[in-house]
Design an enzyme around this catalytic site. Structure first.
Site, short mmCIF file in Angstrom:
data_model
loop_
_atom_site.label_atom_id
_atom_site.label_comp_id
_atom_site.label_asym_id
_atom_site.label_seq_id
_atom_site.Cartn_x
_atom_site.Cartn_y
_atom_site.Cartn_z
N TYR A 98 0.80 -1.32 0.04
CA TYR A 98 0.08 -0.05 0.08
C TYR A 98 0.80 1.36 0.02
O TYR A 98 0.77 2.13 -0.81
CB TYR A 98 -0.89 0.02 1.23
CG TYR A 98 -1.90 1.32 1.34
CD1 TYR A 98 -3.19 1.28 0.56
CD2 TYR A 98 -1.49 2.36 2.20
CE1 TYR A 98 -3.91 2.39 0.70
CE2 TYR A 98 -2.24 3.49 2.36
CZ TYR A 98 -3.29 3.58 1.63
OH TYR A 98 -4.36 4.57 1.56
N LYS A 127 1.14 4.21 -3.05
CA LYS A 127 0.82 5.46 -2.75
C LYS A 127 2.06 6.44 -3.04
O LYS A 127 2.00 7.70 -3.35
CB LYS A 127 0.43 5.77 -1.21
CG LYS A 127 -0.98 5.16 -1.09
CD LYS A 127 -2.25 5.95 -1.83
CE LYS A 127 -3.57 5.43 -1.38
NZ LYS A 127 -4.38 6.22 -2.12
#
Length: 238
Positions: A142, A146
């Protein structure tokens, strides 16, 4: 300078907690129309809201959305995916690909699809929702996706500036939505996040650090890696 007054806004992930606030706040600021997109669009009780099917992981769906919404002046890349546990080596191929496609490739391909539309309208904008974890790799895949989106936003900002498209990147830690339901750390009210993002856009700002953790993590980027990741110092000592 971008303005929500009279704007036509397209919001990805509009069914979620943050997305719903973006829909309502855009209208409260005078948007003429909001395309509220999701894989399965919901119904809304306002004729200014146009439900639109969009799967950000599907190129054909992105192309169809661009064809169906040729009047967009503000694109908000809000849709995101996460994994239930941290780590970058412990997830399946499908989990890794879902995060990459949703958090990075989706916003990038949407920006590419809508760039000609936005470039044709003065005062247009793109808002990308990043994460404080762009700068702190404790969330594994994740965090990686990002971080990639943060880099892409910087590139988009430079590339689209000559066309008059203003690009805003929004960093935030935990937000009080269903995605963070099991988090016990402090969480930002999604309404506060949306207000900060749209205030910054209308003020011509490029970046939003929506909470203390985002401010702290960005400032820590100039420090030695061992300061941000103390476990590295312990490994070196061993």
């Amino acid at each position: 300078m971008p303005s929500l007054t009279g704007a036509v806004v397209l919001i990805t992930g509009a069914n979620g907690g943050i997305g719903t606030h973006f829909v309502h706040e855009a209208l409260a600021r005078g948007a003429a129309k909001v395309y509220a997109t999701a894989r399965t669009p919901r119904t809304w009780d306002d004729e200014r809201i146009v439900p639109l099917a969009l799967d950000v992981t599907d190129s054909a769906s992105i192309a169809a959305a661009a064809a169906a919404a040729p009047d967009v002046t503000v694109l908000i890349n809000n849709a995101g995916a996460s994994v239930p546990t941290p780590g970058i080596l412990s997830h399946s191929d499908d989990e890794i690909r879902a995060n990459v496609e949703t958090n990075f490739l989706g916003p990038l391909f949407l920006a590419r699809a809508f760039a000609p539309i936005l470039s044709a309208t003065p005062g247009s904008a793109i808002i990308d929702i990043h994460s404080a974890l762009s700068w702190y790799a404790v969330a594994g895949i994740y965090s990686a996706t990002k971080a990639a989106l943060w880099s892409a936003t910087n590139s988009l900002r430079v590339e689209l500036a000559p066309a008059g498209v203003h690009v805003v990147g929004v960093h935030v830690g935990y937000v009080d939505t269903a995605m963070a339901a099991n988090v016990t750390d402090p969480k930002l009210d999604p309404a506060d996040l949306v207000t900060q993002a749209l205030d910054a856009t209308e003020a011509g700002e490029y970046e939003v650090l929506a909470d203390d953790i985002s401010v702290q993590l960005k400032s820590a980027l100039s420090a030695p890696l061992e300061a941000l990741y103390p476990q590295l110092a312990r490994t070196t000592e061993d």
